[in-house]
Design an enzyme around this catalytic site. Sequence first.
Site, PDB file in Angstrom:
ATOM      1  N   TRP A 184     -17.851 -65.150 -18.892  1.00 54.63           N
ATOM      2  CA  TRP A 184     -18.715 -66.227 -18.392  1.00 54.63           C
ATOM      3  C   TRP A 184     -19.496 -65.721 -17.202  1.00 54.63           C
ATOM      4  O   TRP A 184     -18.946 -65.047 -16.331  1.00 54.63           O
ATOM      5  CB  TRP A 184     -17.896 -67.449 -17.962  1.00 54.63           C
ATOM      6  N   GLU A 225     -18.166 -67.957 -23.046  1.00 52.92           N
ATOM      7  CA  GLU A 225     -18.106 -69.330 -22.550  1.00 52.92           C
ATOM      8  C   GLU A 225     -19.502 -69.792 -22.134  1.00 52.92           C
ATOM      9  O   GLU A 225     -20.234 -69.073 -21.471  1.00 52.92           O
ATOM     10  CB  GLU A 225     -17.156 -69.403 -21.354  1.00 52.92           C
ATOM     11  N   LYS A 227     -22.274 -72.882 -20.517  1.00 51.50           N
ATOM     12  CA  LYS A 227     -22.370 -73.878 -19.462  1.00 51.50           C
ATOM     13  C   LYS A 227     -23.736 -74.538 -19.521  1.00 51.50           C
ATOM     14  O   LYS A 227     -24.703 -73.914 -19.949  1.00 51.50           O
ATOM     15  CB  LYS A 227     -22.144 -73.237 -18.090  1.00 51.50           C
ATOM     16  N   ASP A 259     -15.372 -75.044 -22.278  1.00 51.43           N
ATOM     17  CA  ASP A 259     -14.842 -75.706 -21.092  1.00 51.43           C
ATOM     18  C   ASP A 259     -15.349 -77.141 -21.149  1.00 51.43           C
ATOM     19  O   ASP A 259     -16.553 -77.367 -21.249  1.00 51.43           O
ATOM     20  CB  ASP A 259     -15.352 -74.994 -19.844  1.00 51.43           C
ATOM     21  N   HIS A 262     -18.421 -78.212 -19.220  1.00 52.69           N
ATOM     22  CA  HIS A 262     -19.654 -77.450 -19.346  1.00 52.69           C
ATOM     23  C   HIS A 262     -20.638 -78.038 -20.350  1.00 52.69           C
ATOM     24  O   HIS A 262     -21.375 -77.298 -21.015  1.00 52.69           O
ATOM     25  CB  HIS A 262     -19.327 -76.003 -19.722  1.00 52.69           C
ATOM     26  N   HIS A 286     -11.063 -74.083 -22.000  1.00 49.59           N
ATOM     27  CA  HIS A 286     -10.733 -74.253 -20.598  1.00 49.59           C
ATOM     28  C   HIS A 286     -10.693 -75.754 -20.338  1.00 49.59           C
ATOM     29  O   HIS A 286     -11.691 -76.451 -20.578  1.00 49.59           O
ATOM     30  CB  HIS A 286     -11.767 -73.575 -19.693  1.00 49.59           C
ATOM     31  N   ASP A 294     -19.697 -80.645 -13.978  1.00 42.98           N
ATOM     32  CA  ASP A 294     -18.598 -79.683 -13.984  1.00 42.98           C
ATOM     33  C   ASP A 294     -17.966 -79.588 -12.600  1.00 42.98           C
ATOM     34  O   ASP A 294     -18.113 -78.599 -11.893  1.00 42.98           O
ATOM     35  CB  ASP A 294     -19.127 -78.307 -14.424  1.00 42.98           C
ATOM     36  N   ASP A 296     -14.712 -79.782 -11.817  1.00 45.19           N
ATOM     37  CA  ASP A 296     -13.409 -79.114 -11.780  1.00 45.19           C
ATOM     38  C   ASP A 296     -12.335 -79.913 -11.060  1.00 45.19           C
ATOM     39  O   ASP A 296     -11.575 -79.387 -10.254  1.00 45.19           O
ATOM     40  CB  ASP A 296     -13.545 -77.720 -11.163  1.00 45.19           C
ATOM     41  N   ASP A 326      -8.462 -74.884 -16.074  1.00 44.53           N
ATOM     42  CA  ASP A 326      -9.519 -74.336 -15.214  1.00 44.53           C
ATOM     43  C   ASP A 326     -10.063 -75.438 -14.316  1.00 44.53           C
ATOM     44  O   ASP A 326     -10.918 -76.212 -14.723  1.00 44.53           O
ATOM     45  CB  ASP A 326     -10.644 -73.726 -16.052  1.00 44.53           C
TER      46      ASP A 326
END
Length: 417
Positions: A184, A225, A227, A259, A262, A286, A294, A296, A326
Amino acid sequence: MTTAERYASAKEMYAKLGVDTEAAIAKLKEIPVSLHCWQGDDVIGFDHDGPLTGGIQTTGNYPGKATTPEQLMQDIDKVLSLLPGKKKLNLHAWYAIFEQGEFVDRDKIEPKHFAKWVAFAKERHLGIDFNPTFFSHEKVKDGLTLSSSDEETRRFWINHGKACIRISEYFAKETGVPCVMNIWTGDGSKDIPADRLGPRERYKTAIEEIISEPHDPQLVKPCVESKVFGIGVESYTVGSAEFSLSFAATHEGCLPLMDNGHYHPTELVSDKIPALLAFYPEIALHITRPVRWDSDHVVLFDDETKEMAKEIVRCNGLNRVHMALDYFDASINRICAWTVGFRSWQKALLSALCTPFAQWKELQDKADWTALMVHQEALKTMPFGDVWNEYCRQCGTPEEGWFDEVKRYEEEVLLKR
């Protein structure tokens, strides 16, 4: 009722729905989930003193952040003691550990720089997953790495990726567990670019060169990955969803990694999982909790988390989906953040394993939507908490008391750093 009596009652109630809770518990014990090391140090790593870049950001300044390899390992050990189930360890390349007076740049890292992590993992019977670190470095030029038009910049990062392939195979051989290596980058632009194709063509060629590094595909599983955007790269992301899915689909041995933070806010990765499993032998995830973007946040036992787990289980994907956490939250106790997130994903998997999908599929195939709705609603009030408590008890990580242990660790260790 005692806890044992409550579980016995719940077990009987689930059995009437055709669910064997003992089988569900036994199955969950064998499903590996990868624990990300970067929650413990706010995504800082050990190889630089500069700021976090790449369109990502950690907010908060809760006391007790790990600042050395020894502290990070100590914190991971504490977390592992609080987690039920089977674990892997997920590392980024900038967590290389150098001897005193030694340093090499990221394009020159070797397996020996991760020998202490391997020893740590083997002692705890953990596999290791790996991520090249394509951010927070002086050789990120104008926000670009693998897609840079500058040959020297691009070559540096290609060499970094190839080094990480070699390190990933070292991990797999040493631990006896395949290593998922995720590619990524935060490559993109803040404003509207004049050329969208050129960077993607360079990105494609660079990743092709990285995964051409000799490796055993049974031991190393490269991923790409995607995004949507990041801070400072709001207008254009080179590694978009379409790019990553197309790359993985056209390059044997390369997996797509999704993810769930993302994507656009109205997109659901739970719906994408069965779509990808229709075409890919294996995929990777993820798992995070995006709040508007995003962001997290710590994974919770919320609706989308549960839906993602449901799709993995109902699609018979437990052996085809590589699962890793993640997220990074510096505003709360980091040990607690790790623990809540991991236990939440375990809850979601156990809940899915306690769902009678075979019976529900028959109702759907017969177009008996009325019965299906009734059965789905009935399951929502089943005593799942008692099954979860039994699972935790069997794993030696009871639901009660773990937070008290975190607070003790904070007082005795974290606040003294």
